[in-house]
Design an enzyme around this catalytic site. Sequence first.
Site, PDB file in Angstrom:
ATOM      1  N   GLU A 148      49.646  18.846 -50.141  1.00  0.00           N
ATOM      2  CA  GLU A 148      50.188  18.231 -48.926  1.00  0.00           C
ATOM      3  C   GLU A 148      49.417  16.941 -48.711  1.00  0.00           C
ATOM      4  OE1 GLU A 148      52.771  19.213 -47.424  1.00  0.00           O
ATOM      5  OE2 GLU A 148      53.013  21.143 -48.415  1.00  0.00           O
ATOM      6  N   CYS A 186      49.144  12.963 -40.555  1.00  0.00           N
ATOM      7  CA  CYS A 186      49.679  12.580 -41.866  1.00  0.00           C
ATOM      8  C   CYS A 186      51.141  12.144 -41.799  1.00  0.00           C
ATOM      9  CB  CYS A 186      49.519  13.735 -42.857  1.00  0.00           C
ATOM     10  SG  CYS A 186      50.361  15.261 -42.363  1.00  0.00           S
TER      11      CYS A 186
END
Length: 472
Positions: free
Chosen positions: A219, A253
Site C-alpha cells: 500500500e 496517502c
Amino acid sequence: MNAPFKSDEDRMKALFRMQRGAFSFDSAPGVSARRMKLRDLVRAIRSRRGEIVKAVSADFGNRSADETLQAEIAVAIRSIEHTCRHLDRWASPTRIFNPGLPVPGRTYIRHEPKGVVGIVAPWNYPFHLAVLPAAQALAAGNRVMIKPSELSPHTSASLSKLFADVYGEDEVAVVTGDAEIGKAFSQLPFDHLFFTGSTRVGRLVAIEAAKNLTPVTLELGGKSPCVMMPDADPAAHAPLVAFGKFYSAGQTCIAPDYLLVPKGRAREFADAILAEARRSYPSHAANPAYTSIASDGHFERLTALVEEARDAGATVLETESPAEDSRKMPPTIVLDPPLDGALMREEIFGPVLPVIEYDGVDEAVSFITTRDHPLALYAFGRDAGAAERMVARTTSGGAMVNGTIVHLAIDDLPFGGVGPSGHGAYHGRRGFEEFSHQRSVLVLPQWPMLRKVITPPYGRRMRWLTDWMIGR
C-alpha cells in the site's frame, strides 16, 4: 516471552520462530474463536481510546483528537465489526459449479490461513494502519507480527499493550526498533508481508520479500490528482477539496496531491479553498484541531518544496503566516508551479496544494495518464456523469466523484494501488481473501468406468472425450 535478548533483532527472530512453530492447520482457530477474539479486540480499543488518542498526538507533536477518533479508532472498530458480521460467509468453502467439466466431480474452494503474516505500519496513521490489516489477517486464521514505524514510539507502546490484552505473543507480536530492524523484519520468511509506506521503501521491501518468495501487499502512495471539470462550482466543490487536503495537515496517502482547474480559473478555486481552510482551522498554530507535521525533517522538506517553487516564479498563497518555533504548517496553495520541480515530482504528504490550469478535458486526462498511476483520483463537476467518464479514461487505485478521501472508510470497497502506487488490496472481503490461501479441491467419484476413461491405455472413449473438448 520473558527471556533476555542481546538485541531487538534477536527478540524479533525469536518471536518469528515461536509463531512459526505454533502455527499449524490443526491449531488454526476456528471461525467462532477468531470472531470472539476480534470482538474482544474491539472492546479493548474502546476501553483504551483515550490512551490511544494521547499516544498518537504525542508522536505528532499535536494531532487533532477528533481526527484520531474518526480516522484511527472509529474506522478500525467499524471495519472489525463488519468483518465479524460476515466472517462465517467469507470463511465457508465456496462451491464451484462448472457444467462444462468433462470429468464428473465436486469442486470447491477452501479459504485457509497462510501462516505467519508480517505487517509494516507507517507513521501517518500509526494505529489504524497497524490494527486494520492485523485484524483481517487474524480473521483469516493467521498469526501476526507488526512492525510499527520508529517515528511513532508512543503509539507502538500503546499497540503492544492493546494486543497483549487479547492475544498471546504466539498469536500477535509487536516488534519495535529503527530502520535497520525494519529491514531485517522484511527479510524474515513470512507467509505474507503487508507494507504501507512510500513507493521508494516499498520497492526495497518487495526486493527483500522476493528472496524468500514471500507474497506481498504494498500500500504505497503517489501524486493523487484532483480535477475540477469545466462546470465545477468553487462554492460547492472547494470545501470538499480543502477537507481532503488539510485533514491531518495533508499527511494522508490518499490526500489530493495537486489540483487541475480549467484555464483562467486557478485563482478563483485557490481563494475558495483557502477561505474554507480559514473557516475550518482559524489560527492554525494555536488550534488543537489542526495537526502538526510529524517530524522536523518532514517539516523542513515541505518548506524546501514550497521555497523551491517560489524561487522558480510560482505564486504561494497561505491562510496566514507560518508560526515560528512550530511544526504547524499553514494551509498553502502554490499557483503555476514548475512542472519539473520537486513539488510536482514528489508525493507532497503535507498541507501544500499545487494548482495547475488545463485547456480542455483531453489535456487534463493526458496530464494524468502520462504520469505514474496514483493511489487515488478525484473529479468534481455539476454533471457527475461527465466526471465519471473522465475517471474512466484514467487509472488509479481508487477514485471518487464530488468528494475526497472518504472512500477509504467504505468497508466493502477494496483499497489498494496500481503500479507504483501499490500491489494488492484489502478492506472487507477483499482483505480476508488477501490473507487467505484459496485452495482448490476436486473430489472425483469412485467409478470404475471413470478410471478406464482417463487412465492409459487410451481407447475409443478417451478419443471421443478429447474430440468433444476440442470441438469442431
